[in-house]
Design a protein around this motif. Structure first.
Motif, PDB file in Angstrom:
ATOM      1  N   ILE A 121       7.785 -28.566 -36.815  1.00 37.13           N
ATOM      2  CA  ILE A 121       8.574 -28.410 -35.892  1.00 37.13           C
ATOM      3  C   ILE A 121       9.521 -27.360 -36.368  1.00 37.13           C
ATOM      4  O   ILE A 121       9.865 -27.302 -37.627  1.00 37.13           O
ATOM      5  N   ASP A 122      10.242 -26.087 -35.493  1.00 33.93           N
ATOM      6  CA  ASP A 122      11.190 -25.217 -36.765  1.00 33.93           C
ATOM      7  C   ASP A 122      12.323 -26.227 -36.996  1.00 33.93           C
ATOM      8  O   ASP A 122      12.868 -26.939 -36.516  1.00 33.93           O
ATOM      9  N   GLU A 124      15.590 -25.071 -35.858  1.00 34.61           N
ATOM     10  CA  GLU A 124      16.391 -25.254 -35.161  1.00 34.61           C
ATOM     11  C   GLU A 124      16.374 -26.800 -34.970  1.00 34.61           C
ATOM     12  O   GLU A 124      17.196 -27.742 -34.509  1.00 34.61           O
ATOM     13  N   THR A 125      15.071 -27.000 -34.859  1.00 34.12           N
ATOM     14  CA  THR A 125      14.836 -28.188 -33.212  1.00 34.12           C
ATOM     15  C   THR A 125      14.760 -29.410 -34.657  1.00 34.12           C
ATOM     16  O   THR A 125      15.857 -30.461 -34.207  1.00 34.12           O
ATOM     17  N   ARG A 126      14.225 -29.227 -36.019  1.00 31.36           N
ATOM     18  CA  ARG A 126      14.888 -30.489 -36.754  1.00 31.36           C
ATOM     19  C   ARG A 126      16.215 -31.073 -37.005  1.00 31.36           C
ATOM     20  O   ARG A 126      17.023 -31.514 -36.894  1.00 31.36           O
ATOM     21  N   THR A 129      17.765 -32.274 -33.165  1.00 33.35           N
ATOM     22  CA  THR A 129      17.352 -33.408 -33.828  1.00 33.35           C
ATOM     23  C   THR A 129      18.032 -34.834 -35.009  1.00 33.35           C
ATOM     24  O   THR A 129      18.672 -35.435 -34.110  1.00 33.35           O
ATOM     25  N   MET A 143      14.043 -32.334 -27.289  1.00 35.50           N
ATOM     26  CA  MET A 143      13.289 -31.105 -27.514  1.00 35.50           C
ATOM     27  C   MET A 143      12.197 -31.177 -29.177  1.00 35.50           C
ATOM     28  O   MET A 143      10.840 -30.012 -28.266  1.00 35.50           O
ATOM     29  N   ALA A 144      11.935 -32.222 -30.024  1.00 38.12           N
ATOM     30  CA  ALA A 144      11.078 -31.778 -30.753  1.00 38.12           C
ATOM     31  C   ALA A 144      10.069 -32.814 -29.976  1.00 38.12           C
ATOM     32  O   ALA A 144       8.902 -31.989 -30.210  1.00 38.12           O
ATOM     33  N   ARG A 147       8.344 -29.512 -28.249  1.00 41.53           N
ATOM     34  CA  ARG A 147       7.745 -28.764 -29.121  1.00 41.53           C
ATOM     35  C   ARG A 147       6.488 -29.488 -29.385  1.00 41.53           C
ATOM     36  O   ARG A 147       5.627 -28.623 -29.958  1.00 41.53           O
TER      37      ARG A 147
END
Length: 184
Positions: A121-122, A124-126, A129, A143-144, A147
């Motif tokens: 995952i990118d 930003e998502t990390r 989260t 969100m994660a 993705r």
């Protein structure tokens, strides 16, 4: 050979995991749909053809899920499906007391840097989260999970449908249906 080389336990665990994966790969480099048997039942031609209709239909079918998971194992990306279903299980958690513990376990296994089954995952998502874990709710991984779902739907799923094992299985089932209808 490695005397004096100080490696962290995380590094050693990761090396052991990679060795284990490589051994599995060498022993089972070609997956096949014959492993999709549940009890005494195998997927029918109709089931296998429905898998082509949508990723959702593949995941909602027991045989399809097993076949897709086996395919991901053969491609060293089974962490994606494991993470997806860990999030599904997490979302159904009723106990607020268990929520924080489960959330941390999922984060440690799939999200954090150097996680044993780290998903792709990118940043930003990390980060989002990680921030969601400060006050865990059943939606903190949404969100994660989304993705990873998109990654599987747009990348892994089409490769699964193009895989020789899937195509061969469809051909075998078609041939079986043809020979059965000729006998009748």
């Amino acid at each position: 050979m490695c005397k004096g080389l100080a490696l962290s336990s995380t590094c050693l665990e990761r090396a052991k995991e990679l060795k284990s994966r490589m051994v599995n790969f060498l022993q089972k480099s070609n997956w096949s749909l014959s492993s999709c048997k549940i009890g005494k039942t195998r997927p029918t031609l109709e089931e296998c053809m429905r898998w082509k209709e949508s990723f959702e239909k593949l995941l909602s079918n027991k045989h399809g899920l097993i076949a897709f998971t086996d395919f991901l194992v053969s491609e060293f990306s089974e962490e994606n499906i494991a993470f997806y279903f860990a999030c599904e299980d997490f979302r159904s958690t009723k106990s607020a007391a268990k929520l924080a513990t489960k959330a941390q376990r999922i984060y440690d296994e799939f999200i954090c840097t150097d996680a044993p089954r780290e998903v792709n995952i990118d940043h930003e998502t990390r980060d989002i989260t990680r921030a969601n874990l400060k006050d865990p709710s059943t939606s903190c991984f949404d969100m994660a999970q989304h993705r990873i779902y998109l990654l599987m739907a747009k990348d892994c799923y089409p490769r699964f449908l193009r895989s020789p094992a899937y195509k061969d299985h469809i051909s075998q089932l078609c041939a079986k249906c043809t020979s059965t209808s000729k006998k009748a």
